[in-house]
Design an enzyme around this catalytic site. Structure first.
Site, short mmCIF file in Angstrom:
data_model
loop_
_atom_site.label_atom_id
_atom_site.label_comp_id
_atom_site.label_asym_id
_atom_site.label_seq_id
_atom_site.Cartn_x
_atom_site.Cartn_y
_atom_site.Cartn_z
N PHE A 210 0.86 -1.18 0.00
CA PHE A 210 0.00 0.00 0.00
C PHE A 210 0.90 1.24 0.00
O PHE A 210 1.84 1.32 0.79
CB PHE A 210 -0.91 -0.03 1.23
CG PHE A 210 -2.01 0.98 1.20
CD1 PHE A 210 -3.14 0.76 0.43
CD2 PHE A 210 -1.91 2.16 1.92
CE1 PHE A 210 -4.16 1.69 0.39
CE2 PHE A 210 -2.92 3.10 1.88
CZ PHE A 210 -4.05 2.86 1.11
N ASP B 159 1.57 -4.86 8.46
CA ASP B 159 0.39 -3.99 8.34
C ASP B 159 -0.83 -4.91 8.26
O ASP B 159 -0.94 -5.73 7.33
CB ASP B 159 0.54 -3.12 7.09
CG ASP B 159 -0.56 -2.07 6.97
OD1 ASP B 159 -1.67 -2.30 7.49
OD2 ASP B 159 -0.31 -1.02 6.33
N TYR C 25 -11.13 1.41 10.76
CA TYR C 25 -12.35 1.83 10.05
C TYR C 25 -12.74 0.85 8.95
O TYR C 25 -13.75 1.04 8.30
CB TYR C 25 -12.20 3.25 9.48
CG TYR C 25 -10.92 3.50 8.70
CD1 TYR C 25 -10.79 3.08 7.38
CD2 TYR C 25 -9.84 4.13 9.30
CE1 TYR C 25 -9.62 3.29 6.68
CE2 TYR C 25 -8.66 4.34 8.60
CZ TYR C 25 -8.55 3.92 7.29
OH TYR C 25 -7.38 4.12 6.60
N LYS C 26 -11.94 -0.18 8.73
CA LYS C 26 -12.26 -1.19 7.70
C LYS C 26 -13.10 -2.29 8.34
O LYS C 26 -14.25 -2.05 8.66
CB LYS C 26 -10.96 -1.67 7.06
CG LYS C 26 -10.26 -0.52 6.29
CD LYS C 26 -8.91 -0.86 5.73
CE LYS C 26 -8.37 0.35 4.93
NZ LYS C 26 -6.95 0.22 4.60
N ARG D 76 -13.06 -4.25 -7.02
CA ARG D 76 -12.73 -4.94 -5.77
C ARG D 76 -14.00 -5.17 -4.97
O ARG D 76 -14.80 -4.26 -4.78
CB ARG D 76 -11.75 -4.05 -5.00
CG ARG D 76 -10.94 -4.75 -3.98
CD ARG D 76 -9.90 -3.83 -3.39
NE ARG D 76 -10.51 -2.74 -2.63
CZ ARG D 76 -9.88 -2.05 -1.68
NH1 ARG D 76 -8.64 -2.33 -1.38
NH2 ARG D 76 -10.49 -1.08 -1.05
C1 LIG Z 1 -6.18 1.48 4.31
C2 LIG Z 1 -4.73 1.22 4.49
C3 LIG Z 1 -3.90 2.13 5.17
C4 LIG Z 1 -4.44 3.47 5.57
O1 LIG Z 1 -3.58 4.23 6.37
P1 LIG Z 1 -4.14 5.54 7.08
O2 LIG Z 1 -2.98 6.16 7.69
O3 LIG Z 1 -5.17 5.06 8.08
O4 LIG Z 1 -4.81 6.39 6.05
C5 LIG Z 1 -2.59 1.76 5.42
N1 LIG Z 1 -2.10 0.58 4.98
C6 LIG Z 1 -2.87 -0.30 4.29
C7 LIG Z 1 -2.30 -1.60 3.84
C8 LIG Z 1 -4.19 0.01 4.01
O5 LIG Z 1 -4.94 -0.84 3.32
#
Ligand SMILES: *Cc1c(COP(=O)(O)O)cnc(C)c1O
Length: 416
Positions: free
Chosen positions: A127, A198, A223-224, A375
């Site tokens: 990501f 992560d 939040y996911k 997705r």
């Molecule tokens: C959604 C997501 C994030 C989001 O990071 P934020 O700092 O909360 O915006 C980070 N890493 C991965 C792999 C994600 O899918």
């Protein structure tokens, strides 16, 4: 869709051990929501808890709430609730800041612990924020931090005695491919490298065993799949061995609430004991209250059942797409083997963006990931087999009848 297929989906739903949990959520009317991997649904508990925190705690008890309602310890108590979902012993998980900021903290910690080495090893399609945070740290640390990117399939074999830390996302945000954390951790340890995982697409979607797999650090979003609301605070996990005494503070963002004695107001920084030192500033109480309530829903769910249903929904989706003859027109880019996937599927099509828009127009919310992927996220706490059956029927109609070619489905907004 045939009558008997509806019947079949219905029968799967009636055997679903988690079915009752759907009632916990506010399901938007005429909507099939398949985007819980980006932003989970609002629950009734969260709504009630936030209202109570606003009216009773903030409204009436105002500043006394820091003690009276234990606001000051919420990052730790909520952290422990997440800890139970990710295989962390008590006192090793804290809830604060965003995933990006927490990555910065643990990256710095890992490079400091493994100071003889400079290499952060990650994957090309990690990501982007994970990679950006390393690049930002690189600007600060200069040649004490280098970033090496390899294809995901080569990650395991690329860990070497030069690697300071392996930075990996357990479930790939595009393809849904799930890494084998046990093997990754074992290989890292063999080479003297640390691990940062992560868990953005893992926490709340499947069992995670951080302690058992001897992971050094982890971060993730709430939040996911944890359904805590837009921009809810992230979490951060640190293994016990790194929480024991160190000559220097581990994380670089010295904030007063990570201080050993914040209310002594001394001039010099001294880190708190344990996981608390990873806190920087004042916790966002309304957001933490929402998260706290959202996590209570998981007390009624065995994570093995959550995982089984996630696989059940995904396999049923694939089966329906094949039966409706859409799979050949938009092939899956996710691993065929369920145990190698997270709780999402992704499909490739030149017009994936417009297909996604056409689905939304039919009340099916999925998402598009550039350049050409549709997705589909499965949230086992609230999605149903009937929804899968209906959503695939809608998708088949759009693809076979080329509804996606309509002008109205081509417009792109700021967030895609
Ligand atoms: C959604 C997501 C994030 C989001 O990071 P934020 O700092 O909360 O915006 C980070 N890493 C991965 C792999 C994600 O899918």
């Amino acid at each position: 869709m045939t009558h008997s297929e509806k019947h079949r989906a219905n029968s799967f739903d009636s055997h679903d051990k988690l079915a009752r949990l759907r009632n916990e959520f506010h399901i938007p009317s005429n909507t099939i929501y398949l985007d819980g991997n980006s932003l989970g649904l609002l629950s009734h508990r969260v709504q009630e808890r936030v209202t109570q925190t606003l009216q009773h705690e903030w409204g009436n008890d105002v500043i006394t709430s820091w003690n009276k309602h234990n606001w000051i310890n919420l990052p730790i108590t909520v952290g422990d609730k997440i800890g139970r979902l990710i295989g962390a012993p008590e006192g090793h998980t804290v809830c604060c800041d965003s995933t990006s900021i927490n990555l910065f903290k643990v990256l710095n910690a890992a490079l400091q612990i493994n100071a003889g080495r400079t290499e952060v090893l990650s994957t090309e399609d990690n990501f982007p924020t994970d990679l950006y945070m390393v690049q930002g740290l690189q600007q600060m640390l200069g040649d004490r931090c280098t970033l090496r990117l390899v294809p995901e399939a080569e990650l395991l074999h690329s860990i070497s005695s030069d690697t300071a830390v392996v930075l990996a996302t357990e479930v790939n945000f595009r393809t849904g491919r799930r890494l084998n954390l046990a093997k990754l951790s074992e290989q890292a340890r063999k080479q003297g490298a640390l691990t940062i995982i992560d868990l953005a697409h893992s926490a709340g979607a499947m069992p995670v065993e951080l302690h058992k797999h001897d992971i050094d650090f982890a971060v993730g979003c709430t939040y996911k799949y944890l359904n805590a609301g837009p921009g809810a605070p992230a979490f951060l996990y640190v293994a016990q061995r790194h929480l024991e005494k160190h000559s220097k503070p581990l994380q670089p963002l010295f904030g007063w609430l990570g201080h050993a004695e914040p209310f002594a107001f001394s001039v010099d920084y001294a880190p708190a004991q344990g996981i608390r030192q990873f806190i920087t500033g004042t916790p966002p109480i309304l957001a933490l209250a929402a998260l706290d309530a959202a996590l209570d829903i998981f007390e009624g769910a065995d994570m093995a059942d959550v995982r089984a249903k996630s696989i059940g929904l995904s396999e049923y989706w694939l089966e329906r797409m094949a039966a409706e003859e859409v799979l050949a027109k938009m092939p899956s880019i996710s691993p065929a083997e369920p145990k190698e996937r997270g709780s999402q599927l992704a499909f490739e099509h030149e017009n994936a963006f417009a297909i996604c828009q056409a689905l939304i127009a039919k009340g099916v919310i999925a998402d598009f990931r550039a350049p050409k992927y549709l997705r589909i996220g499965f949230s086992p706490l609230y999605n149903t087999y009937t929804e899968v059956e209906q959503a695939v029927a809608a998708l088949a109609d759009i693809v076979h009848n080329r509804h996606y070619e309509r002008e109205e489905f081509q417009q792109r907004s700021a967030v895609t």
